[in-house]
Motif scaffolding. Structure first.
Motif, PDB file in Angstrom:
ATOM      1  N   ILE A   1      32.787 -21.822 -38.645  1.00 55.19           N
ATOM      2  CA  ILE A   1      32.055 -22.207 -39.849  1.00 55.19           C
ATOM      3  C   ILE A   1      31.447 -20.985 -40.526  1.00 55.19           C
ATOM      4  O   ILE A   1      31.330 -20.931 -41.751  1.00 55.19           O
ATOM      5  CB  ILE A   1      30.964 -23.258 -39.520  1.00 55.19           C
ATOM      6  N   GLU A   2      31.088 -19.973 -39.720  1.00 55.03           N
ATOM      7  CA  GLU A   2      30.548 -18.743 -40.308  1.00 55.03           C
ATOM      8  C   GLU A   2      31.597 -18.046 -41.178  1.00 55.03           C
ATOM      9  O   GLU A   2      31.278 -17.539 -42.253  1.00 55.03           O
ATOM     10  CB  GLU A   2      30.063 -17.796 -39.200  1.00 55.03           C
ATOM     11  N   ARG A   3      32.835 -18.037 -40.704  1.00 51.59           N
ATOM     12  CA  ARG A   3      33.914 -17.415 -41.478  1.00 51.59           C
ATOM     13  C   ARG A   3      34.165 -18.195 -42.754  1.00 51.59           C
ATOM     14  O   ARG A   3      34.385 -17.622 -43.823  1.00 51.59           O
ATOM     15  CB  ARG A   3      35.189 -17.357 -40.643  1.00 51.59           C
ATOM     16  N   ILE A   4      34.151 -19.515 -42.657  1.00 49.18           N
ATOM     17  CA  ILE A   4      34.340 -20.342 -43.854  1.00 49.18           C
ATOM     18  C   ILE A   4      33.252 -20.048 -44.880  1.00 49.18           C
ATOM     19  O   ILE A   4      33.534 -19.885 -46.077  1.00 49.18           O
ATOM     20  CB  ILE A   4      34.348 -21.837 -43.469  1.00 49.18           C
ATOM     21  N   ALA A   5      32.010 -19.976 -44.423  1.00 47.90           N
ATOM     22  CA  ALA A   5      30.896 -19.699 -45.333  1.00 47.90           C
ATOM     23  C   ALA A   5      31.058 -18.345 -46.002  1.00 47.90           C
ATOM     24  O   ALA A   5      30.776 -18.182 -47.196  1.00 47.90           O
ATOM     25  CB  ALA A   5      29.574 -19.762 -44.575  1.00 47.90           C
ATOM     26  N   GLU A   6      31.523 -17.356 -45.253  1.00 45.64           N
ATOM     27  CA  GLU A   6      31.737 -16.014 -45.808  1.00 45.64           C
ATOM     28  C   GLU A   6      32.789 -16.040 -46.913  1.00 45.64           C
ATOM     29  O   GLU A   6      32.607 -15.461 -47.991  1.00 45.64           O
ATOM     30  CB  GLU A   6      32.168 -15.064 -44.696  1.00 45.64           C
ATOM     31  N   VAL A   7      33.903 -16.721 -46.641  1.00 45.08           N
ATOM     32  CA  VAL A   7      34.995 -16.780 -47.618  1.00 45.08           C
ATOM     33  C   VAL A   7      34.579 -17.584 -48.847  1.00 45.08           C
ATOM     34  O   VAL A   7      34.917 -17.226 -49.985  1.00 45.08           O
ATOM     35  CB  VAL A   7      36.255 -17.377 -46.965  1.00 45.08           C
ATOM     36  N   VAL A   8      33.856 -18.677 -48.641  1.00 48.23           N
ATOM     37  CA  VAL A   8      33.360 -19.470 -49.772  1.00 48.23           C
ATOM     38  C   VAL A   8      32.463 -18.616 -50.660  1.00 48.23           C
ATOM     39  O   VAL A   8      32.576 -18.627 -51.894  1.00 48.23           O
ATOM     40  CB  VAL A   8      32.602 -20.717 -49.276  1.00 48.23           C
ATOM     41  N   GLY A   9      31.570 -17.850 -50.048  1.00 52.28           N
ATOM     42  CA  GLY A   9      30.672 -17.006 -50.824  1.00 52.28           C
ATOM     43  C   GLY A   9      31.389 -15.973 -51.648  1.00 52.28           C
ATOM     44  O   GLY A   9      30.915 -15.573 -52.718  1.00 52.28           O
ATOM     45  N   ARG A  10      32.541 -15.523 -51.176  1.00 54.81           N
ATOM     46  CA  ARG A  10      33.314 -14.514 -51.895  1.00 54.81           C
ATOM     47  C   ARG A  10      34.147 -15.124 -53.019  1.00 54.81           C
ATOM     48  O   ARG A  10      34.384 -14.484 -54.049  1.00 54.81           O
ATOM     49  CB  ARG A  10      34.227 -13.775 -50.906  1.00 54.81           C
ATOM     50  N   ASN A  11      34.596 -16.360 -52.810  1.00 59.26           N
ATOM     51  CA  ASN A  11      35.548 -16.963 -53.747  1.00 59.26           C
ATOM     52  C   ASN A  11      34.945 -17.941 -54.742  1.00 59.26           C
ATOM     53  O   ASN A  11      35.543 -18.188 -55.789  1.00 59.26           O
ATOM     54  CB  ASN A  11      36.649 -17.678 -52.957  1.00 59.26           C
ATOM     55  N   MET A  12      33.813 -18.546 -54.396  1.00 58.72           N
ATOM     56  CA  MET A  12      33.223 -19.563 -55.252  1.00 58.72           C
ATOM     57  C   MET A  12      31.837 -19.116 -55.712  1.00 58.72           C
ATOM     58  O   MET A  12      31.197 -18.282 -55.079  1.00 58.72           O
ATOM     59  CB  MET A  12      33.117 -20.893 -54.504  1.00 58.72           C
ATOM     60  N   LYS A  13      31.389 -19.671 -56.794  1.00 59.94           N
ATOM     61  CA  LYS A  13      30.080 -19.310 -57.320  1.00 59.94           C
ATOM     62  C   LYS A  13      28.987 -20.157 -56.672  1.00 59.94           C
ATOM     63  O   LYS A  13      28.162 -20.778 -57.334  1.00 59.94           O
ATOM     64  CB  LYS A  13      30.066 -19.464 -58.838  1.00 59.94           C
ATOM     65  N   VAL A  14      29.019 -20.178 -55.353  1.00 56.83           N
ATOM     66  CA  VAL A  14      28.021 -20.922 -54.592  1.00 56.83           C
ATOM     67  C   VAL A  14      27.633 -20.090 -53.378  1.00 56.83           C
ATOM     68  O   VAL A  14      28.350 -19.180 -52.967  1.00 56.83           O
ATOM     69  CB  VAL A  14      28.550 -22.299 -54.119  1.00 56.83           C
ATOM     70  N   LYS A  15      26.497 -20.430 -52.792  1.00 51.87           N
ATOM     71  CA  LYS A  15      26.052 -19.781 -51.565  1.00 51.87           C
ATOM     72  C   LYS A  15      25.982 -20.824 -50.467  1.00 51.87           C
ATOM     73  O   LYS A  15      25.436 -21.899 -50.651  1.00 51.87           O
ATOM     74  CB  LYS A  15      24.680 -19.130 -51.765  1.00 51.87           C
ATOM     75  N   MET A  16      26.552 -20.485 -49.326  1.00 44.34           N
ATOM     76  CA  MET A  16      26.585 -21.403 -48.200  1.00 44.34           C
ATOM     77  C   MET A  16      25.892 -20.750 -47.010  1.00 44.34           C
ATOM     78  O   MET A  16      26.231 -19.643 -46.612  1.00 44.34           O
ATOM     79  CB  MET A  16      28.038 -21.760 -47.848  1.00 44.34           C
ATOM     80  N   ILE A  17      24.918 -21.456 -46.440  1.00 50.25           N
ATOM     81  CA  ILE A  17      24.173 -20.962 -45.277  1.00 50.25           C
ATOM     82  C   ILE A  17      24.444 -21.864 -44.083  1.00 50.25           C
ATOM     83  O   ILE A  17      24.338 -23.091 -44.180  1.00 50.25           O
ATOM     84  CB  ILE A  17      22.667 -20.906 -45.572  1.00 50.25           C
ATOM     85  N   VAL A  18      24.791 -21.249 -42.964  1.00 50.00           N
ATOM     86  CA  VAL A  18      25.046 -21.996 -41.732  1.00 50.00           C
ATOM     87  C   VAL A  18      23.757 -22.025 -40.920  1.00 50.00           C
ATOM     88  O   VAL A  18      23.246 -20.987 -40.497  1.00 50.00           O
ATOM     89  CB  VAL A  18      26.172 -21.340 -40.921  1.00 50.00           C
ATOM     90  N   GLU A  19      23.241 -23.217 -40.695  1.00 50.38           N
ATOM     91  CA  GLU A  19      22.027 -23.358 -39.896  1.00 50.38           C
ATOM     92  C   GLU A  19      22.372 -23.320 -38.396  1.00 50.38           C
ATOM     93  O   GLU A  19      23.534 -23.462 -38.009  1.00 50.38           O
ATOM     94  CB  GLU A  19      21.324 -24.682 -40.246  1.00 50.38           C
ATOM     95  N   LYS A  20      21.356 -23.143 -37.568  1.00 49.59           N
ATOM     96  CA  LYS A  20      21.578 -22.992 -36.129  1.00 49.59           C
ATOM     97  C   LYS A  20      22.300 -24.186 -35.516  1.00 49.59           C
ATOM     98  O   LYS A  20      23.108 -24.043 -34.593  1.00 49.59           O
ATOM     99  CB  LYS A  20      20.241 -22.780 -35.420  1.00 49.59           C
ATOM    100  N   SER A  21      22.039 -25.351 -36.042  1.00 52.66           N
ATOM    101  CA  SER A  21      22.656 -26.561 -35.476  1.00 52.66           C
ATOM    102  C   SER A  21      24.173 -26.568 -35.637  1.00 52.66           C
ATOM    103  O   SER A  21      24.879 -27.266 -34.899  1.00 52.66           O
ATOM    104  CB  SER A  21      22.070 -27.806 -36.138  1.00 52.66           C
ATOM    105  N   ALA A  22      24.690 -25.796 -36.612  1.00 50.18           N
ATOM    106  CA  ALA A  22      26.136 -25.772 -36.862  1.00 50.18           C
ATOM    107  C   ALA A  22      26.794 -24.485 -36.396  1.00 50.18           C
ATOM    108  O   ALA A  22      28.024 -24.352 -36.470  1.00 50.18           O
ATOM    109  CB  ALA A  22      26.407 -25.975 -38.350  1.00 50.18           C
ATOM    110  N   ALA A  23      25.999 -23.545 -35.906  1.00 50.40           N
ATOM    111  CA  ALA A  23      26.529 -22.221 -35.555  1.00 50.40           C
ATOM    112  C   ALA A  23      27.665 -22.323 -34.540  1.00 50.40           C
ATOM    113  O   ALA A  23      27.588 -23.073 -33.561  1.00 50.40           O
ATOM    114  CB  ALA A  23      25.402 -21.352 -34.994  1.00 50.40           C
ATOM    115  N   GLY A  24      28.736 -21.570 -34.802  1.00 51.71           N
ATOM    116  CA  GLY A  24      29.850 -21.502 -33.866  1.00 51.71           C
ATOM    117  C   GLY A  24      30.850 -22.634 -33.942  1.00 51.71           C
ATOM    118  O   GLY A  24      31.860 -22.610 -33.231  1.00 51.71           O
ATOM    119  N   LYS A  25      30.620 -23.635 -34.766  1.00 51.49           N
ATOM    120  CA  LYS A  25      31.556 -24.755 -34.881  1.00 51.49           C
ATOM    121  C   LYS A  25      32.904 -24.250 -35.407  1.00 51.49           C
ATOM    122  O   LYS A  25      32.970 -23.383 -36.277  1.00 51.49           O
ATOM    123  CB  LYS A  25      31.006 -25.819 -35.832  1.00 51.49           C
ATOM    124  N   LYS A  26      33.996 -24.839 -34.872  1.00 53.94           N
ATOM    125  CA  LYS A  26      35.336 -24.426 -35.263  1.00 53.94           C
ATOM    126  C   LYS A  26      36.108 -25.597 -35.857  1.00 53.94           C
ATOM    127  O   LYS A  26      35.854 -26.752 -35.516  1.00 53.94           O
ATOM    128  CB  LYS A  26      36.084 -23.848 -34.064  1.00 53.94           C
TER     129      LYS A  26
END
Length: 371
Positions: A308-333
């Motif tokens: 999910i961290e990688r997805i958030a990184e790619v979304v931030g680069r490609n879309m005009k939005v910011k995505m933050i991964v909270e601790k409860s979702a960290a490491g999800k695949k």
């Protein structure tokens, strides 16, 4: 002051005096783009030289010895003192400048990635390519259209360097180079290229991601410089370059053949193979064309087990939005996730929440929180 800094001073002074050579001008322009802080140094040196009347005194033809003499008369100025030392090295500037040209400065994308427009910089002039307005810069006729740029030289002596930046959240942008080669830039990417290829080599620099179609030209090989002094040597081919991950470069070959190199290490690629270069090695493997090349159609195909961290990184680069991964979702695949840039971000969020692995909310400031 180290020798590199002295050489930079020499190039700046030569440009102000009008004695800079075409090759040195290309090198200086590249340095000014890669190191934005040099602009203030350039302005201060020019101001100091004008105050001391060195520019008009030089007249564009003053010798190094004369420059030193005149500079020493003005020792109260710190930049003129540096200039005197730099003038001593004029005899070495050719070799030193070559060093500066071939050294890839590992500058952070963050210095320009948040830009508002797709921008072309030629010397100190900046052109907003999203205006789609034909223009003439330094003898170069620019013909921008939606999503692409072609240009033609009106001045056979032009030696300028163009630097094109596509900030994050923008669509892909294609440049047709002077030799007919094509470079399709992904967002958060930067291309440095001469507006006219001369000599025995055709050389460009790429930071970010690009798909390159090289026009074959016997006797003039094509070289792509990457960050951290890495390069790709090309004879006539199609390949993808990705340097988004800090310290890592990936070159995926579609057609033809390329040699990838870092320092003393090198490897020859055949179609269907990719080279991954890190600080210690070059590894060769097959690549998934959908995952590597789909960005050209505005689609990002994530590999299986993407975090999910990688997805958030790619979304931030490609879309005009910011995505933050909270601790409860960290490491999800996740498996089978696709980001289609032509669709609202909710399309991706639905894929994530359908797995029941995560949920999300959107704060008042528009930030997406993955829970």
């Amino acid at each position: 002051m180290d020798i590199e800094a002295i050489d930079i001073q020499t190039l700046i002074v030569a440009d102000i005096l009008g004695t800079i050579t075409p090759d040195e001008k290309i090198q200086l322009d590249k340095l000014m783009i890669d190191r934005p802080e040099l602009q203030s140094l350039y302005d201060e040196i020019r101001e100091d030289m004008e105050k001391e009347n060195l520019v008009t005194y030089a007249g564009g033809s003053i010798s190094a010895a004369e420059l030193i003499i005149n500079a020493k008369r003005r020792v109260r100025n710190r930049y003129i003192r540096v200039f005197a030392a730099a003038a001593c090295s004029i005899g070495l500037v050719g070799g030193l400048s070559l060093y500066l040209l071939t050294q890839q400065q590992p500058t952070a994308l963050a210095s320009w990635e948040d830009g508002k427009t797709i921008l072309l910089k030629i010397g100190q002039q900046e052109i907003n390519l999203e205006n789609n307005a034909p223009t003439n810069v330094n003898g170069i006729a620019l013909h921008p259209e939606t999503g692409s740029l072609t240009f033609s030289s009106l001045n056979s002596t032009n030696h300028d360097l163009g630097v094109l930046t596509v900030p994050k959240g923008k669509n892909n942008y294609k440049v047709i180079l002077a030799d007919g080669s094509e470079v399709l830039l992904n967002n958060t990417s930067r291309l440095s290229f001469p507006l006219k290829f001369e000599g025995t080599k055709r050389e460009i620099s790429i930071d970010g991601e690009a798909y390159v179609k090289v026009a074959p030209k016997a006797g003039q090989p094509f070289i792509v410089h990457l960050p951290l002094n890495r390069q790709v040597d090309v004879l006539g081919t199609e390949f993808n370059v990705n340097t988004y991950d800090n310290g890592i470069a990936r070159i995926s070959l579609v057609q033809g053949s390329v040699k990838v190199a870092e320092g003393e290490s090198n490897a020859l690629l055949v179609p269907g193979k990719a080279a991954t270069i890190n600080s210690t090695s070059i590894s060769i493997s097959e690549f998934d064309a959908d995952e590597v090349l789909s960005w050209r159609q505005g689609i990002i195909v994530f590999p299986d087990n993407v975090t999910i961290e990688r997805i958030a990184e790619v979304v931030g680069r490609n879309m005009k939005v910011k995505m933050i991964v909270e601790k409860s979702a960290a490491g999800k695949k996740f498996i089978g996730v696709i980001l289609d840039k032509s669709k609202p971000i909710i399309h991706l969020l639905q894929q994530l929440t359908d797995t029941k692995e995560v949920s999300y909310n959107i704060s008042k400031d528009g930030v997406i929180h993955i829970l």
